[in-house]
Design an enzyme around this catalytic site. Sequence first.
Site, PDB file in Angstrom:
ATOM      1  N   HIS A  61      28.629  58.780  24.748  1.00  0.00           N
ATOM      2  CA  HIS A  61      29.595  59.876  24.682  1.00  0.00           C
ATOM      3  C   HIS A  61      30.996  59.294  24.880  1.00  0.00           C
ATOM      4  O   HIS A  61      31.302  58.796  25.955  1.00  0.00           O
ATOM      5  CB  HIS A  61      29.307  60.911  25.776  1.00  0.00           C
ATOM      6  CG  HIS A  61      27.946  61.531  25.675  1.00  0.00           C
ATOM      7  ND1 HIS A  61      27.706  62.680  24.953  1.00  0.00           N
ATOM      8  CD2 HIS A  61      26.752  61.159  26.191  1.00  0.00           C
ATOM      9  CE1 HIS A  61      26.416  62.987  25.032  1.00  0.00           C
ATOM     10  NE2 HIS A  61      25.818  62.072  25.779  1.00  0.00           N
ATOM     11  N   ASN A  93      28.961  66.063  21.036  1.00  0.00           N
ATOM     12  CA  ASN A  93      29.357  67.166  21.932  1.00  0.00           C
ATOM     13  C   ASN A  93      30.804  67.013  22.375  1.00  0.00           C
ATOM     14  O   ASN A  93      31.136  67.002  23.554  1.00  0.00           O
ATOM     15  CB  ASN A  93      28.419  67.262  23.137  1.00  0.00           C
ATOM     16  CG  ASN A  93      28.452  66.035  24.028  1.00  0.00           C
ATOM     17  OD1 ASN A  93      28.792  64.946  23.581  1.00  0.00           O
ATOM     18  ND2 ASN A  93      28.100  66.206  25.297  1.00  0.00           N
ATOM     19  N   ASP A 303      22.975  56.644  27.244  1.00  0.00           N
ATOM     20  CA  ASP A 303      23.512  57.991  27.497  1.00  0.00           C
ATOM     21  C   ASP A 303      24.810  57.873  28.295  1.00  0.00           C
ATOM     22  O   ASP A 303      25.054  58.628  29.244  1.00  0.00           O
ATOM     23  CB  ASP A 303      22.494  58.874  28.224  1.00  0.00           C
ATOM     24  CG  ASP A 303      22.925  60.334  28.302  1.00  0.00           C
ATOM     25  OD1 ASP A 303      23.855  60.728  27.580  1.00  0.00           O
ATOM     26  OD2 ASP A 303      22.335  61.090  29.102  1.00  0.00           O
TER      27      ASP A 303
END
Length: 422
Positions: A61, A93, A303
Site C-alpha cells: 500500500h 485502496n 501487506d
Amino acid sequence: MLLIKNGRVLDPKSGLDQVSDVLLDGKKVVKIAENIESVDAQVIDAEGLVVAPGLVDVHVHFREPGQTHKEDIHTGALAAAAGGVTTVVMMANTTPTISDVATLTEVLESAAKENIHIKTVATITKHFDGQHLTDFETLLKAGAVGFSDDGIPLTSSKVVKEALDLAKKNSTFISLHEEDPELNGILGFNEKIAKEHFKICGATGVAEYSMIARDVMIAYDRQAHIHIQHLSKAESVKVVEFAQKLGAQVTAEAAPQHFSKTENLLLEKGANAKMNPPLRLESDRLAVIEGLKSGVISVIATDHAPHHADEKNVADMTKAPSGMTGLETSLSLGLTYLVEAGHLSLMDFLAKMTINPAQLYDFDAGYLAENGPADLVIFADKENRLVSNHFASKAANSPFIGETLKGQVKYTICSGEVIYQA
C-alpha cells in the site's frame, strides 16, 4: 557495466547455487561465471554475501493518491529498495480508489518516475461498493495487472462469481481479502486476546476461513483463478489445500508477520502490532509455516501498510488503524523465522519472494540468469541486524523495532543501477 564478484549466487528458478561472478550491462545480466574479468565495469565485492534476484512483493500500500501523509509512491519505492525489493504490486485502496482509467493513469505516471518496477491492481468493484464490477478489459489495457478490493471483503457471493467469470474471460485473476464482517468484532485483535485481555469481541478465525471456503469453491465451480491474500489461520491453510487438491485454481500468500509472531505481541508493542488480519495463535503461526513448506502457500507478500505516527498513537487502541510497515523487514523476518529456524532452505524461502510471485503475475522478474533482468539484491544472510525506528518509508509503524533479526541488505540493484547501498 557492473561486475559483482565472488558472491554466493542463488537463483530459485533454475536452482543455481554457487560462488560466481555476475556481469550486468544496462538492464540485462550478460554473464554468470566463476571468474569474469572486465576492465570497464564498476566492481562490487560480494564475498561472503548472497546474490539473489531482486525481491518481488505483490501486496503493498503506497497510499497515493489521497493518503500521502502516510506514504507516497516515492517513499514507498525507497522503502522497497531498502528492503531488497525491485518489483511491487500496489493495492487500489487509495482515495479515490483505482477504479477508472483516469486514476489508474495518474498512479502509473507517478510510478514510472521511480527506480523500481511499480505495478498496480485496479479494484474489482467500483469504488469498493461491493456490487458493481469495474471494466476489467479497459483497465487491463490501461496498465492494471490484476484486480483486488483488498481491505474490503466481497460479501456478495454473486459478485464473486461474476468477478471470477470476468477475470477468466480476460485471462486474469482476482485477489481477495477474506473476512465475513457479520462474523467479526473489532478488527486487529485476534478473538482470544480480545476477549481475555481487552474484554472486547475481536476478529474471529471463522470470519476468515468460512469466506475462503465459500470463495475457493466458487472458483472451483467457475474454473477461474482466485488468489487468497494474507491468510492467517490454520483452518484457512487446510481449506486452500483442500481446494487445490480438488483441482481449483487457487493460490495463496502469507505475510511475514503471520509466520513470525502471535497475538501476544499486542501486549508488548501496542497499536504497532495491530493489523488485519490480526496476529493469531502459535498454532496458527506454525500452520502458516507448514503451508509455506508444503507449497500450499506459494507466495510471501508484506501487506506493507504504513500509517502516520499520530494515527497509531491514540489512547484507545481500538481506534488505531490496522497495519504495519513491512518492506524493510520482510527479508530479515524470513531469514530469522523460516531459514534460521530450520523450516525452509534459503532457496525455498527466496522462491516465495522472487520467482513465485513474479510467475503469479507473469512478470519478467524474480530470477537471475544470463539475458534476464538486471534486478538483484545482495545481502548478508547470517549478519545480525537491530531494527531501528529509522525507515526509508514515511512510516515507522513496525512492531519489530528493537528486535535483533538475521540478514542485512547490502545492495539493491534495479535495471542495472545501484538504487540502495547500506
